[in-house]
Write an enzyme that holds these catalytic residues in place. Structure first.
Site, PDB file in Angstrom:
ATOM      1  N   SER A 186       1.006  -1.613  -0.659  1.00 59.27           N
ATOM      2  CA  SER A 186       0.101   0.021  -0.138  1.00 59.27           C
ATOM      3  C   SER A 186       0.871   1.731   0.170  1.00 59.27           C
ATOM      4  O   SER A 186       0.253   2.061   0.404  1.00 59.27           O
ATOM      5  CB  SER A 186      -0.615  -0.180   1.341  1.00 59.27           C
ATOM      6  OG  SER A 186      -1.968  -0.912   1.094  1.00 59.27           O
ATOM      7  N   ARG A 290      -2.625  -9.845  -7.224  1.00 63.69           N
ATOM      8  CA  ARG A 290      -2.990  -9.009  -8.791  1.00 63.69           C
ATOM      9  C   ARG A 290      -0.667  -8.593  -8.468  1.00 63.69           C
ATOM     10  O   ARG A 290      -0.533  -8.158  -7.678  1.00 63.69           O
ATOM     11  CB  ARG A 290      -3.395  -7.615  -7.305  1.00 63.69           C
ATOM     12  CG  ARG A 290      -3.510  -6.403  -8.546  1.00 63.69           C
ATOM     13  CD  ARG A 290      -3.930  -5.816  -7.978  1.00 63.69           C
ATOM     14  NE  ARG A 290      -3.431  -4.669  -7.525  1.00 63.69           N
ATOM     15  CZ  ARG A 290      -2.673  -4.132  -6.192  1.00 63.69           C
ATOM     16  NH1 ARG A 290      -3.689  -4.627  -5.213  1.00 63.69           N
ATOM     17  NH2 ARG A 290      -1.692  -3.749  -5.644  1.00 63.69           N
ATOM     18  N   GLY A 311      -5.893  -5.995  -1.822  1.00 64.17           N
ATOM     19  CA  GLY A 311      -7.153  -5.631  -1.095  1.00 64.17           C
ATOM     20  C   GLY A 311      -8.647  -5.559  -2.358  1.00 64.17           C
ATOM     21  O   GLY A 311      -8.745  -5.939  -3.727  1.00 64.17           O
TER      22      GLY A 311
END
Length: 344
Positions: A186, A290, A311
């Site tokens: 993140s 991802r 996420g």
């Protein structure tokens, strides 16, 4: 609808991505209940969440900045880690949906515990999780598998005898460079550094979040991400943040970034799909993941990292990619559970 299952969603935890994890996990729980499953939300830092607590957390959403290190330390002091493997919410579940991001939830620690307990869980195993979380090791593996990734060096630890030579960094990588914790997500602790005099401060900031820090060549171009679900490569999503850096605030604040299905030439689309599948296989990932890229002006994709537990918040990219492929969010969550059960 498939057979009703007892599913425990693991969410929250004590990493810097705690708030993101709570948002992901609560949405997952709602989606799985919609599919008819019996769902419990378990936070390793706080225990089982009541429905009232779930509603309160869901309403609060993800803040514009991660929790402070002091707040996380307070949570860690009373976390359930020593007894997690004995909790009936974990041991008696048909499947565990891992919605933890960063820290022990994504670095293979929880996965190793669950392998010993013997309960099926979503996402990659402990080895793949640890490997993908460590940006240095994962880049070594990616290169060996023919996946292009930008040049990098590791910064010397603050308490080591080595010193950081900014001029040497510039000679090896050129400016600008990206400085980031090696085992965080993140964009926590990440900075773009454009001049030698800015480097030391950026490295110090990254070391606040990790014991290893990477300095990587900055790749100009388009920000793209490729989701993989089982054997399927999902549509590529392009990200255009309102700020130069696609940082924590841009990722989790509605309106701070435009995200849409990328318009790519057939050659670019083929390259990205091939590189994403190579990365997925080289890192021994499974279930779903991802893979993040930069596409330079010459049309060359450069792999940034692989996310083993991406996420699932309202602004997250895997749900958007799945929707572009015609897979609604509840069906996406159901599919991830079925992949976890199939691997057992």
């Amino acid at each position: 609808m498939s057979k009703s299952l007892r599913i425990t969603v693991l969410l929250g935890g004590v990493s810097a991505e705690r708030d993101v994890s709570l948002s992901s996990g609560l949405r997952i729980a709602m989606a799985l209940r919609e599919k008819g499953h019996e769902v419990i939300c378990l936070d390793p830092a706080e225990g089982v969440l009541t429905r009232e607590t779930e509603r309160s957390l869901l309403a609060s959403g993800v803040g514009s900045a991660p929790p402070s290190l002091e707040a996380l330390a307070g949570l860690e002091s009373r976390a359930l880690s020593p007894v997690l493997g004995t909790l009936p919410e974990l041991t008696e579940a048909d499947c565990l949906f891992l919605a933890l991001h960063g820290g022990q939830g994504e670095d293979g620690t929880i996965q190793a515990l669950l392998d010993m307990v013997g309960v099926p869980y979503t996402g990659s195993g402990h080895l793949a999780s640890a490997l993908a979380m460590d940006k240095h090791l994962s880049k070594v593996v990616l290169r060996s598998a023919g996946v292009a990734t930008a040049n990098w060096i590791m910064a010397p630890a603050p308490d080591s005898a080595e010193t950081l030579d900014a001029d040497d960094v510039g000679r090896h990588l050129d400016w600008p460079v990206v400085v980031k914790p090696s085992k965080q997500g993140s964009t926590v602790g990440l900075s773009i550094v454009r001049a030698p005099e800015e480097l030391a401060a950026a490295v110090r900031e990254a070391f606040r979040y990790d014991d290893e820090v990477m300095i990587e060549r900055f790749v100009p171009g388009r920000e793209l991400t490729v989701g993989i679900l089982g054997d399927a490569v999902l549509p590529t999503i392009e990200i255009q943040p309102v700020k130069e850096l696609y940082d924590y605030e841009c990722k989790y604040t509605p309106g701070m970034a435009k995200e849409f299905v990328a318009e790519l030439s057939p050659e670019e689309a083929s390259k990205l799909a091939d590189q994403a599948k190579r990365a997925f296989q080289a890192l021994k990932l499974r279930g779903y993941a991802r893979i993040d890229f930069r596409l330079d002006p010459q049309g060359q994709p450069w792999c940034l990292e692989a996310n083993t537990l991406p996420g699932m918040t309202p602004t997250s990219l895997i749900p958007q990619a799945a929707a572009a492929a015609g897979v609604l969010f509840p069906d996406l969550c159901e599919r991830i559970v079925q992949l976890a059960l199939a691997k057992r």
